[in-house]
Design an enzyme around this catalytic site. Structure first.
Site, PDB file in Angstrom:
ATOM      1  N   CYS A  13       0.863  -1.186   0.000  1.00 36.91           N
ATOM      2  CA  CYS A  13       0.000   0.000   0.000  1.00 36.91           C
ATOM      3  C   CYS A  13       0.896   1.232   0.000  1.00 36.91           C
ATOM      4  O   CYS A  13       2.068   1.144  -0.398  1.00 36.91           O
ATOM      5  CB  CYS A  13      -0.988  -0.027   1.164  1.00 36.91           C
ATOM      6  SG  CYS A  13      -0.242   0.045   2.806  1.00 36.91           S
ATOM      7  N   ARG A  19      -3.514  -0.493   5.425  1.00 38.69           N
ATOM      8  CA  ARG A  19      -4.089  -1.604   4.652  1.00 38.69           C
ATOM      9  C   ARG A  19      -3.175  -2.806   4.516  1.00 38.69           C
ATOM     10  O   ARG A  19      -3.596  -3.941   4.798  1.00 38.69           O
ATOM     11  CB  ARG A  19      -4.475  -1.111   3.241  1.00 38.69           C
ATOM     12  CG  ARG A  19      -5.603  -0.134   3.224  1.00 38.69           C
ATOM     13  CD  ARG A  19      -5.683   0.583   1.888  1.00 38.69           C
ATOM     14  NE  ARG A  19      -4.535   1.468   1.676  1.00 38.69           N
ATOM     15  CZ  ARG A  19      -4.256   2.120   0.558  1.00 38.69           C
ATOM     16  NH1 ARG A  19      -5.041   1.964  -0.494  1.00 38.69           N
ATOM     17  NH2 ARG A  19      -3.210   2.917   0.474  1.00 38.69           N
ATOM     18  N   ASP A 127      -7.915   3.816   0.608  1.00 42.72           N
ATOM     19  CA  ASP A 127      -7.054   4.230   1.709  1.00 42.72           C
ATOM     20  C   ASP A 127      -7.916   4.761   2.862  1.00 42.72           C
ATOM     21  O   ASP A 127      -8.622   5.760   2.686  1.00 42.72           O
ATOM     22  CB  ASP A 127      -6.136   5.335   1.175  1.00 42.72           C
ATOM     23  CG  ASP A 127      -5.083   5.723   2.176  1.00 42.72           C
ATOM     24  OD1 ASP A 127      -5.199   5.316   3.347  1.00 42.72           O
ATOM     25  OD2 ASP A 127      -4.153   6.439   1.782  1.00 42.72           O
TER      26      ASP A 127
HETATM   27  P1  4NP Z   1      -1.855   2.869   4.036  1.00 37.71           P
HETATM   28  O1  4NP Z   1      -2.485   4.260   4.527  1.00 37.71           O
HETATM   29  O2  4NP Z   1      -1.270   3.153   2.653  1.00 37.71           O
HETATM   30  O3  4NP Z   1      -3.031   1.954   3.955  1.00 37.71           O
HETATM   31  O4  4NP Z   1      -0.836   2.460   5.048  1.00 37.71           O
HETATM   32  C1  4NP Z   1      -1.728   5.442   4.595  1.00 37.71           C
HETATM   33  C2  4NP Z   1      -0.923   5.685   5.664  1.00 37.71           C
HETATM   34  C3  4NP Z   1      -0.206   6.859   5.766  1.00 37.71           C
HETATM   35  C4  4NP Z   1      -0.310   7.802   4.753  1.00 37.71           C
HETATM   36  C5  4NP Z   1      -1.119   7.542   3.661  1.00 37.71           C
HETATM   37  C6  4NP Z   1      -1.827   6.370   3.574  1.00 37.71           C
HETATM   38  N1  4NP Z   1       0.393   9.003   4.851  1.00 37.71           N
HETATM   39  O5  4NP Z   1       0.218   9.883   3.981  1.00 37.71           O
HETATM   40  O6  4NP Z   1       1.198   9.197   5.801  1.00 37.71           O
END
Ligand code: 4NP
Length: 165
Positions: A13, A19, A127
């Site tokens: 991800c 995720r 997300d």
């Molecule tokens: P992930 O969610 O891709 O599902 O882990 C996110 C976690 C952090 C960030 C973006 C999406 N961020 O911009 O820090």
């Protein structure tokens, strides 16, 4: 089976805190229940913001609620330098897939987490980072709902052609 012989899966991800860590433990759990011990399963993010840090507390508590443990998760990043370490990369959304292709990951090694739901118009695992708690329940349900089909597909690939069989 030695670790070296295992088929290496990476769930991908953006941040590797919401995720893909959840995908990693959900699929590990289903694989264990099915007696599929020949997979080495990890997760990573295409971004570097959270490297070395724990899972998002909302993902960790969702995992706990479902009887899974994310407390030992530490985020890692996938880059052009390390992307060849895995046999299969399973992207949560279309952006993740694009980033993997830009890194030089061969298209043939990339799967989408929800591709078995609708192969023609593949949905994302959205997300949940900036949304409310329901986003984490939704993500969990999407992951659980696709884990069996993903493993079925990987098993069929293994029977067809994987030299590690
Ligand atoms: P992930 O969610 O891709 O599902 O882990 C996110 C976690 C952090 C960030 C973006 C999406 N961020 O911009 O820090």
């Amino acid at each position: 089976m030695s670790e070296k012989q295992k088929i290496r899966l990476l769930f991908v991800c953006l941040g590797n805190i919401c995720r893909s860590p959840l995908a990693e433990i959900v699929v590990k759990d289903v694989a264990t229940r099915r007696g599929l011990h020949h997979y080495h399963i990890e997760s990573a993010g295409t971004g570097d913001w959270h490297v070395g840090g724990p899972a998002d507390p909302r993902s960790a508590s969702k995992a706990k609620e479902k009887g899974l443990d994310l407390s030992r998760h530490r985020a890692q990043q996938i880059t052009a330098h390390n992307c060849h370490k895995w046999d299969w990369l399973i992207a949560m959304d279309a952006d993740n897939r694009r980033n993997l292709l830009l890194m030089g990951v061969p298209e043939s090694r990339i799967l989408m987490m929800r591709q078995f739901e609708n192969p023609v118009n593949i949905p994302d695992v959205p997300d949940p980072y900036y949304g409310g708690a329901h986003g984490f329940e939704d993500a969990y349900l999407m992951l659980v709902g696709n884990a069996e089909a993903l493993l079925d597909h990987l098993e069929s690939q293994r029977e067809d052609s994987n030299p590690r069989r």
